[in-house]
Scaffold this motif. Structure first.
Motif, PDB file in Angstrom:
ATOM      1  N   ARG A 136       0.849  -1.181   0.000  1.00 27.28           N
ATOM      2  CA  ARG A 136       0.000   0.000   0.000  1.00 27.28           C
ATOM      3  C   ARG A 136       0.890   1.237   0.000  1.00 27.28           C
ATOM      4  NH1 ARG A 136      -3.482  -1.701  -0.630  1.00 27.28           N
ATOM      5  NH2 ARG A 136      -5.226  -1.963   0.780  1.00 27.28           N
ATOM      6  N   ILE A 143       1.664   5.112   0.749  1.00 26.30           N
ATOM      7  CA  ILE A 143       1.224   6.094   1.735  1.00 26.30           C
ATOM      8  C   ILE A 143       1.926   7.421   1.493  1.00 26.30           C
ATOM      9  CG2 ILE A 143       0.582   4.426   3.507  1.00 26.30           C
ATOM     10  CD1 ILE A 143       3.298   4.745   4.771  1.00 26.30           C
ATOM     11  N   TRP A 180      -0.682   7.210   8.808  1.00 21.79           N
ATOM     12  CA  TRP A 180      -0.798   6.563   7.495  1.00 21.79           C
ATOM     13  C   TRP A 180      -0.475   5.074   7.607  1.00 21.79           C
ATOM     14  CZ3 TRP A 180      -3.596   9.863   5.408  1.00 21.79           C
ATOM     15  CH2 TRP A 180      -3.296  11.223   5.333  1.00 21.79           C
ATOM     16  N   ALA A 202      -3.172   2.214   6.608  1.00 16.26           N
ATOM     17  CA  ALA A 202      -2.825   1.173   5.624  1.00 16.26           C
ATOM     18  C   ALA A 202      -2.957  -0.219   6.229  1.00 16.26           C
ATOM     19  CB  ALA A 202      -1.401   1.405   5.117  1.00 16.26           C
ATOM     20  N   ASN A 255      -1.189   3.363  -5.888  1.00 15.31           N
ATOM     21  CA  ASN A 255      -2.240   2.555  -5.275  1.00 15.31           C
ATOM     22  C   ASN A 255      -3.172   1.930  -6.305  1.00 15.31           C
ATOM     23  OD1 ASN A 255      -1.696   2.468  -2.499  1.00 15.31           O
ATOM     24  ND2 ASN A 255      -2.385   4.582  -2.247  1.00 15.31           N
TER      25      ASN A 255
END
Length: 309
Positions: free
Chosen positions: A119, A121, A128, A132, A212
């Protein structure tokens, strides 16, 4: 390779082989199936090395109150060689300069099955990381009960430890300056993150969004289609040298199925996803996003290189 070719042949009507369709023959198929992974890597190495800048590490180990209470784990104990423990780490997308703000990718991987989720961030702020991890936990095909990290301050803080405690997740950490205490996620940082997102600088909202969009595609290809081998022990070679023994190559999805941890509805959904995915189309979508990222980031990345001055 056999599973990849079988998937491409099943979707040949959608242009799975692209412009090289005319060159794909039974003879070429036999050559591809006979080719070793080492040969493939050797043939592709010059092309890969010529394309992308080198990466930088931004990990800094700092002592704080959490390094005192979170135990050190230098190797995985036998009790954790089952689905549920994950190793986590971040990769900086800073290009040639660690100044300013830039995106990071959080890698979460299970050493036992190889199942990996990434993921992107905005930065390494604890909020964050927690956000995630909340999403990744919901996407894992089985519960996470143990998190192992390095000594980065993005993990050893109140927000992350509070989140783990709230979800009854045990935390451990590596020894400072011993990256080999967390080898499984370090390997994924290179084989998945650097190989898929390269070493360019991504510091805009557009680039974060593209990352993402990229990771779910990369992860589903890796987890369902790309097999790995795992060390099962050691043996003596004919020359008396101790060498590693490996199990048969299997994908993370196959390893999860073999554990029996998945319920029947989950197993059926995974099998339906595997059958319906067009691997060539998936790869084309990955390549398209990668090229968009390169177009956005290449110029500013190289402008920050030492020789650019």
């Amino acid at each position: 390779m056999e599973a990849t070719l079988a998937n491409m042949e099943a979707h040949i009507g959608s242009g799975a082989f692209g412009r090289v369709r005319s060159r794909y023959s039974p003879e070429v198929q036999a050559q591809l199936l006979a080719m070793s992974a080492a040969t493939i890597d050797r043939l592709l190495a010059p092309f890969k090395l010529s394309m992308y800048p080198e990466g930088k590490s931004t990990t800094r180990s700092r002592r704080n109150q959490y390094t005192e209470v979170i135990p050190i784990m230098s190797r995985i104990p036998a009790i954790d060689w089952q689905p549920g423990m994950v190793a986590i780490d971040t990769v900086a997308h800073c290009g040639n300069s660690a100044k300013g703000q830039y995106a990071f990718t959080l890698t979460v991987t299970d050493p036992f099955t190889g199942w990996t989720i990434n993921r992107a961030i905005k930065n390494k702020a604890a909020k964050w990381i927690v956000a995630a991890m909340e999403e990744i936990q919901d996407e894992f095909p089985y519960p996470i009960d143990h998190v192992h990290s390095d000594n980065g301050s993005e993990f050893l803080n109140m927000a992350v430890t509070t989140w783990c405690n709230a979800h009854n997740i045990r935390m451990t950490r590596s020894r400072p300056h011993h990256s080999n205490d967390n080898p499984f996620v370090e390997q994924k940082n290179g084989a998945v993150v650097r190989r898929s997102a390269f070493n360019y600088r991504y510091d805009t909202d557009v680039e974060l969004r593209l990352l993402n969009e990229l990771w779910p595609l990369v992860n589903v290809r890796k987890n369902l289609f790309l097999p790995t081998k795992k060390v099962t022990g050691y043996h003596l070679s004919g020359k008396g040298k101790s060498v590693r023994s490996y199990d048969d190559p299997r994908t993370p999805a196959q390893r999860i199925k073999d554990t029996g941890i998945m319920l029947e509805p989950q197993r059926c959904r995974m099998e339906d996803l595997y059958a319906s995915l067009d691997l060539a189309d998936l790869t084309n979508r990955i390549n398209e996003i990668q090229q968009r990222l390169i177009r956005l980031a290449a110029a500013k990345t190289y402008s920050q290189a030492p020789h650019a001055a």
